[in-house]
Design an enzyme around this catalytic site. Sequence first.
Site, PDB file in Angstrom:
ATOM      1  N   GLN A  46      -1.085   8.695  -1.468  1.00 19.77           N
ATOM      2  CA  GLN A  46      -1.962   7.565  -1.113  1.00 19.77           C
ATOM      3  C   GLN A  46      -3.357   7.667  -1.738  1.00 19.77           C
ATOM      4  O   GLN A  46      -3.937   6.679  -2.156  1.00 19.77           O
ATOM      5  CB  GLN A  46      -2.084   7.477   0.414  1.00 19.77           C
ATOM      6  CG  GLN A  46      -3.048   6.410   0.925  1.00 19.77           C
ATOM      7  CD  GLN A  46      -2.481   5.017   0.857  1.00 19.77           C
ATOM      8  OE1 GLN A  46      -1.622   4.640   1.640  1.00 19.77           O
ATOM      9  NE2 GLN A  46      -2.931   4.236  -0.105  1.00 19.77           N
ATOM     10  N   ASP A  97       6.544  -3.736   3.074  1.00 21.14           N
ATOM     11  CA  ASP A  97       5.381  -2.890   2.786  1.00 21.14           C
ATOM     12  C   ASP A  97       4.756  -2.366   4.077  1.00 21.14           C
ATOM     13  O   ASP A  97       4.821  -1.178   4.358  1.00 21.14           O
ATOM     14  CB  ASP A  97       4.335  -3.627   1.948  1.00 21.14           C
ATOM     15  CG  ASP A  97       3.378  -2.674   1.231  1.00 21.14           C
ATOM     16  OD1 ASP A  97       3.676  -1.463   1.190  1.00 21.14           O
ATOM     17  OD2 ASP A  97       2.352  -3.140   0.714  1.00 21.14           O
ATOM     18  N   TRP A 130      -3.031  -2.285   7.047  1.00 19.60           N
ATOM     19  CA  TRP A 130      -3.013  -3.253   5.955  1.00 19.60           C
ATOM     20  C   TRP A 130      -2.459  -4.619   6.370  1.00 19.60           C
ATOM     21  O   TRP A 130      -2.642  -5.599   5.678  1.00 19.60           O
ATOM     22  CB  TRP A 130      -2.192  -2.690   4.780  1.00 19.60           C
ATOM     23  CG  TRP A 130      -2.844  -1.482   4.199  1.00 19.60           C
ATOM     24  CD1 TRP A 130      -3.827  -1.471   3.248  1.00 19.60           C
ATOM     25  CD2 TRP A 130      -2.606  -0.105   4.545  1.00 19.60           C
ATOM     26  NE1 TRP A 130      -4.206  -0.176   2.984  1.00 19.60           N
ATOM     27  CE2 TRP A 130      -3.480   0.689   3.764  1.00 19.60           C
ATOM     28  CE3 TRP A 130      -1.744   0.535   5.432  1.00 19.60           C
ATOM     29  CZ2 TRP A 130      -3.515   2.077   3.837  1.00 19.60           C
ATOM     30  CZ3 TRP A 130      -1.779   1.921   5.516  1.00 19.60           C
ATOM     31  CH2 TRP A 130      -2.650   2.681   4.733  1.00 19.60           C
ATOM     32  N   HIS A 179      10.857  -1.267   0.376  1.00 21.58           N
ATOM     33  CA  HIS A 179       9.482  -0.723   0.278  1.00 21.58           C
ATOM     34  C   HIS A 179       8.766  -0.897   1.614  1.00 21.58           C
ATOM     35  O   HIS A 179       8.360  -2.001   1.972  1.00 21.58           O
ATOM     36  CB  HIS A 179       8.708  -1.449  -0.826  1.00 21.58           C
ATOM     37  CG  HIS A 179       7.347  -0.879  -1.075  1.00 21.58           C
ATOM     38  ND1 HIS A 179       6.930  -0.445  -2.316  1.00 21.58           N
ATOM     39  CD2 HIS A 179       6.293  -0.662  -0.254  1.00 21.58           C
ATOM     40  CE1 HIS A 179       5.695   0.005  -2.242  1.00 21.58           C
ATOM     41  NE2 HIS A 179       5.279  -0.116  -0.979  1.00 21.58           N
ATOM     42  N   HIS A 216       3.545   2.883  -6.817  1.00 18.25           N
ATOM     43  CA  HIS A 216       2.648   1.776  -6.486  1.00 18.25           C
ATOM     44  C   HIS A 216       1.829   1.529  -7.754  1.00 18.25           C
ATOM     45  O   HIS A 216       0.964   2.340  -8.099  1.00 18.25           O
ATOM     46  CB  HIS A 216       1.700   2.155  -5.358  1.00 18.25           C
ATOM     47  CG  HIS A 216       2.290   2.075  -3.988  1.00 18.25           C
ATOM     48  ND1 HIS A 216       3.338   2.852  -3.575  1.00 18.25           N
ATOM     49  CD2 HIS A 216       1.958   1.280  -2.926  1.00 18.25           C
ATOM     50  CE1 HIS A 216       3.634   2.549  -2.314  1.00 18.25           C
ATOM     51  NE2 HIS A 216       2.812   1.604  -1.895  1.00 18.25           N
ATOM     52  N   HIS A 253       6.192   1.497   4.687  1.00 19.37           N
ATOM     53  CA  HIS A 253       5.464   2.745   5.004  1.00 19.37           C
ATOM     54  C   HIS A 253       5.697   3.060   6.476  1.00 19.37           C
ATOM     55  O   HIS A 253       4.983   2.558   7.341  1.00 19.37           O
ATOM     56  CB  HIS A 253       3.971   2.580   4.716  1.00 19.37           C
ATOM     57  CG  HIS A 253       3.664   2.358   3.271  1.00 19.37           C
ATOM     58  ND1 HIS A 253       3.158   3.353   2.451  1.00 19.37           N
ATOM     59  CD2 HIS A 253       3.827   1.265   2.479  1.00 19.37           C
ATOM     60  CE1 HIS A 253       3.005   2.862   1.221  1.00 19.37           C
ATOM     61  NE2 HIS A 253       3.405   1.597   1.210  1.00 19.37           N
ATOM     62  N   GLU A 307      -1.644  -2.364  -8.034  1.00 23.19           N
ATOM     63  CA  GLU A 307      -1.762  -3.170  -6.809  1.00 23.19           C
ATOM     64  C   GLU A 307      -3.215  -3.595  -6.651  1.00 23.19           C
ATOM     65  O   GLU A 307      -3.978  -3.058  -5.850  1.00 23.19           O
ATOM     66  CB  GLU A 307      -1.292  -2.383  -5.573  1.00 23.19           C
ATOM     67  CG  GLU A 307      -1.211  -3.277  -4.331  1.00 23.19           C
ATOM     68  CD  GLU A 307      -0.880  -2.517  -3.060  1.00 23.19           C
ATOM     69  OE1 GLU A 307      -0.719  -1.295  -3.102  1.00 23.19           O
ATOM     70  OE2 GLU A 307      -0.787  -3.182  -2.000  1.00 23.19           O
TER      71      GLU A 307
HETATM   72 FE   FE2 Z   1       3.184   0.129  -0.358  1.00 22.47          FE
END
Ligand code: FE2
Length: 439
Positions: free
Chosen positions: A150, A307, A313, A55, A208, A57, A211
């Site tokens: 997203q 991630d 993030w 996982h 997702h 991005h 979360e």
């Molecule tokens: Fe993610």
Amino acid sequence: MYDLILRGARFEDAVADVAVAGGRIERISPRIQEGGGREIDAGGRLLSPPFIESHVHLDTTLTAGDPRWNESGTLFEGIQIWSERKRSVTREDVISRATELLRWQAAQGVLHVRTHVDVTDPDLTGLKAMLEIREKVRGWTDVQIVAFPQEGILSYPRGTELMEEALRLGADVVGGIPHYEHTREMGAESVRESFRLAEKHDKPIDIHCDETDDPESRFLEVMAAEAIRTGMGQRVTASHTTAFGSYDNAYAFKLMGFLTKAVINFVANPLINITLQGRYDSYPKRRGITRVKELWQNGLNVSLGYDDIMDPWYPLGTGGMLQPAHMAVHACHMTSREEVTACFDMVTENAARTLGLEGYGIAEGGPASFVLVDAPDKWDALRRLATTTLVVRDGEVIAEARPAEHRLMGETVTFQRGTEGLGDFVGQGSGSGERTERG
Ligand code: FE2
């Protein structure tokens, strides 16, 4: 004559030679007498199938600080910053950053990567760039692309059509983000929409899900119900599910029983979960991570992902998979011998199940894709966040590294206490990378 012979590699409970020819493992034996075109001294180091990133991005990676840093550290400020940054995303921009990150990962033995790619973009710029990258890197790493909405499937204009278009163009997996949809009804409906798309296009699902720290976020039960209804079980993955860490035990117990019937996969992202969640708490602060230990104890498949790596993030990271596994040991209280070892499996074998990989593992007749880790076993690899010293893909050596050598007052410090259980392992600073070339 073999193409390559690895001498003295550490398996679970033995040290053996590995002979490679034609991109496949021909033989595994305590002592192979014949020679090889190239021979490498493994020095008792741990032989493992490649690491797997289940996982990440890649479209957002390596953008930290651009156009601004995430000052609150929250998921939602991260989404806002990305919404600003993605206006300047170009094909070249995505290709350059994502390829660089894949190089970082392959250099550390990560040869399978599942990336989510934002498709809430009318031009699908990131997705198209990632489809190009997937082909470009095919010789040295395998990339799976998740069509990831997203900003929501139902909450974003033409969200469903953009998902359809992404799948039509070649995305491998159907994504979702129910907790980000405007209402809980839309969230539940978006999960059902992901399943409809997956059935229509015959694709696996990776959503997702939940979360958030909000204990009222309960889309995992919708995913499980849909997985049972469609019979898609093992092709379904729930990523994050951090709210599961905030559910009260009465609901969590009921849910766990339900999940064991659904048999879906879970991906936790310990580095990011413990960083992004708990931001609205004072004290005590929640860890904001799903019930990794309990899912694992109940026999469910759990893998671990990074991630985010240097993006809105999460500002840190190198892409090495021992780092999220190391954080899982801490954040999920998985410190027994067996539990630490299980965390290593969560970035190898378990992740292979999440990605639905076939032929993964080390066996005679199987593909010669493996790594050497500078440790005698999985436990020690995590203890020392050990260096991956050798990466072999389909019989070709594609990456090599020397572990750092520490010298104190003229003497080597190995960070090993005694030699019990270490067998032939030579430790840092001796034998590393030594090899003979023949033929
Ligand atoms: Fe993610």
